[in-house]
Enzyme design. Structure first.
Site, mmCIF file in Angstrom:
data_model
loop_
_atom_site.group_PDB
_atom_site.id
_atom_site.type_symbol
_atom_site.label_atom_id
_atom_site.label_comp_id
_atom_site.label_asym_id
_atom_site.label_seq_id
_atom_site.Cartn_x
_atom_site.Cartn_y
_atom_site.Cartn_z
ATOM 1 N N ASP A 1 0.830 -1.215 0.000
ATOM 2 C CA ASP A 1 0.000 0.000 0.000
ATOM 3 C C ASP A 1 0.860 1.258 0.000
ATOM 4 O O ASP A 1 1.967 1.284 0.536
ATOM 5 C CB ASP A 1 -0.972 0.048 1.179
ATOM 6 C CG ASP A 1 -2.263 -0.723 0.911
ATOM 7 O OD1 ASP A 1 -2.578 -0.971 -0.268
ATOM 8 O OD2 ASP A 1 -2.959 -1.069 1.886
ATOM 9 N N ARG A 2 0.295 2.302 -0.585
ATOM 10 C CA ARG A 2 0.912 3.629 -0.705
ATOM 11 C C ARG A 2 2.056 3.622 -1.700
ATOM 12 O O ARG A 2 1.981 4.251 -2.740
ATOM 13 C CB ARG A 2 1.326 4.184 0.651
ATOM 14 C CG ARG A 2 0.131 4.434 1.579
ATOM 15 C CD ARG A 2 0.531 5.252 2.781
ATOM 16 N NE ARG A 2 -0.627 5.531 3.632
ATOM 17 C CZ ARG A 2 -1.467 6.551 3.474
ATOM 18 N NH1 ARG A 2 -1.281 7.395 2.480
ATOM 19 N NH2 ARG A 2 -2.482 6.722 4.297
ATOM 20 N N ASN B 1 -1.770 -3.570 9.700
ATOM 21 C CA ASN B 1 -3.146 -3.143 9.421
ATOM 22 C C ASN B 1 -3.401 -2.980 7.931
ATOM 23 O O ASN B 1 -4.559 -2.976 7.484
ATOM 24 C CB ASN B 1 -3.466 -1.833 10.166
ATOM 25 C CG ASN B 1 -2.597 -0.684 9.718
ATOM 26 O OD1 ASN B 1 -1.370 -0.751 9.793
ATOM 27 N ND2 ASN B 1 -3.210 0.399 9.268
#
Length: 487
Positions: free
Chosen positions: A263-264, A292
């Site tokens: 992610d990101r 998470n």
């Protein structure tokens, strides 16, 4: 939308002017991406003039940039209460809701803007996109009971190697060190692993994780080094730099990566296949904990799902979710140090056995032990507070000391938070944060770091490093368009 004037306190002209000066100073720090200082100054402005919706809206945006979604949500709501016509307040609140996976509430705010501004094309687009997500989530929920495992439906034999494929190949279906070296070299050149081998790695690593407990016990011999890394977040070239600095994983150079592999950053696929490959190669000397962001909700918002679909298939993104659901939640090093991604708990009586008993094969819940392991953060003051993230809890030094005493531990290691030095030692040395993605999202300017331990004393030593260059692919390139920064 209508402005509500009746309960607003009167503010002196001097305080109004001074508050606006604080706001202007905060804006300068915001543009420099020094969000913490910006938040401090917006707070000073609010203390002088709590009637100004813009102050809350700006602070909400700063909280969004620092991933404090709960605080961003509260400020956006206060901005709307201060001025019902403040459109940016609805945008900020919608983004906070989206970040927390509360898509129906986000849709309500987008629709509110679209209603009051019928000619606002951006508001209409966001309302339509959010509506699609709400319908998709409802559909997935409706069919989830009948859904069979993706892993069980993979037909490896039907996947043929094209004649022009020059990437790495598995030997008799197994990962080897030569395969890993060739894989990393291929990724450095922006090449791609063939889908046949990508699916095989996912299938095999899922089989491995399903056989492992929720809490992994890791023995570290007296004279052996052990390395703990924090968030990587799709920053593949920085991951390669860790291996340059600290050596490749091996049976004599073991690693633990403590969640948020993806992610990101827009090289998340490269990161995760590299890490999963080393897990298969060295199952007893390479460890991975769930973060998470190893979850369906996060992946569909922050880029990993979009990246997998772009580089492979939607089916593969679903298979990743199955694998992530089986990742262990914590690691116990030499029976002395507990490592988890987020932090500690709302309850005082949690034991290691309670962690062992967690049913982890699911999307992370919004509360409870599993949620807190993945989402919680330390705070400097004693006690507990609601998390600024809107999920998990903030826990103080007394909470940490009580947990360690109850479980006969020396300290905890966690990740989950950007730190300017790449690490932070808190709670009288008993709570260590490690974050391994330098210049996070190409904007934060932080260093990355990793921890090395020796089995004989388990004393943490920190190595820090700067970000290295990467190809011109921006972070969040594959993220949901609704998370593009709001006006």
């Amino acid at each position: 939308m209508s402005t509500d004037e009746e309960t607003k306190p009167e503010i002196s002209p001097e305080d109004v002017a001074k508050a606006d000066q604080f706001k202007e100073q905060a804006n300068v720090f915001f543009k420099k991406q020094d969000y913490e200082q910006a938040i401090n100054l917006y707070t000073k402005a609010i203390e002088l003039n709590s009637n100004n919706a813009i102050y809350y809206g700006n602070r909400s945006m700063a909280y969004l940039r620092t991933e404090c979604f709960g605080a961003a949500l509260r400020d956006a709501t206060k901005a709307i209460a201060a001025d019902r016509d403040y459109v940016k307040g609805y945008y900020r609140r919608a983004e906070a809701y989206m970040s927390l996976g509360k898509f129906k509430l986000a849709l309500s705010d987008y629709q509110a803007v679209a209603t009051v501004r019928p000619n606002d094309a951006e508001a209409k687009r966001k309302a339509v996109e959010c509506s699609k997500i709400v319908k998709k989530v409802a559909f997935e929920k409706a069919i989830s009971v009948e859904t069979k495992s993706i892993a069980d439906s993979i037909d490896f034999e039907s996947m043929v190697l094209e004649g022009d494929y020059t990437g790495p190949t598995l030997e008799d279906g197994k990962v080897t060190l030569e395969f890993m070296k060739e894989l990393m070299d291929t990724y450095k050149k922006q090449g791609k692993l063939h889908r046949k081998y990508a699916y095989k790695i996912l299938f095999d690593v899922k089989q491995m994780f399903t056989k492992q407990p929720t809490l992994i016990e890791v023995p570290i011999p007296d004279d052996s080094k052990f390395t703990v890394c924090g968030d990587i977040h799709g920053q593949f070239y920085d991951l390669m730099n860790i291996f340059e600095l600290n050596g490749l994983p091996s049976e004599t150079n073991p690693y633990l990566f403590n969640g948020d592999f993806v992610d990101r950053g827009s090289f998340s696929v490269e990161c995760i296949f590299t890490l999963f490959g080393f897990k298969l190669l060295y199952p007893d000397h390479f460890f991975m904990a769930r973060g998470n962001h190893e979850s369906h909700n996060m992946n569909q918002m922050y880029g990993f799902e979009g990246e997998v679909k772009a580089k492979y298939t939607n089916q593969m993104s679903q298979l990743f979710t199955e694998v992530y659901n089986w990742l262990p939640l914590a690691h116990l090093l030499n029976n002395k140090v507990l490592v988890m991604h987020g932090g500690l708990f709302t309850k005082d009586d949690v034991t290691l056995d309670d962690i062992r008993k967690i049913d982890r094969n699911r999307e992370p819940p919004e509360d409870g032990l599993m949620c807190e392991l993945l989402w919680s953060d330390p705070q400097p003051q004693n006690g507990r507070e609601s998390s600024k993230r809107g999920v998990g809890v903030q826990f103080g030094p007394d909470v940490t000391h009580n947990f360690l005493k109850r479980n006969n531990l020396e300290y905890i290691i966690r990740s989950h938070e950007v730190k300017s030095a790449g690490y932070e030692i808190a709670h009288e040395g008993k709570c260590i944060t490690i974050f391994s993605a330098p210049n996070y999202c190409d904007t934060m300017g932080n260093k990355g770091a990793y921890i090395t331990l020796k089995g004989n004393d388990m004393s943490p030593k920190f190595t820090t490093y700067e970000a290295v260059p990467h190809p011109d692919v921006k972070p969040m390139m594959y993220a949901n368009s609704l998370l593009s920064m709001m006006p």
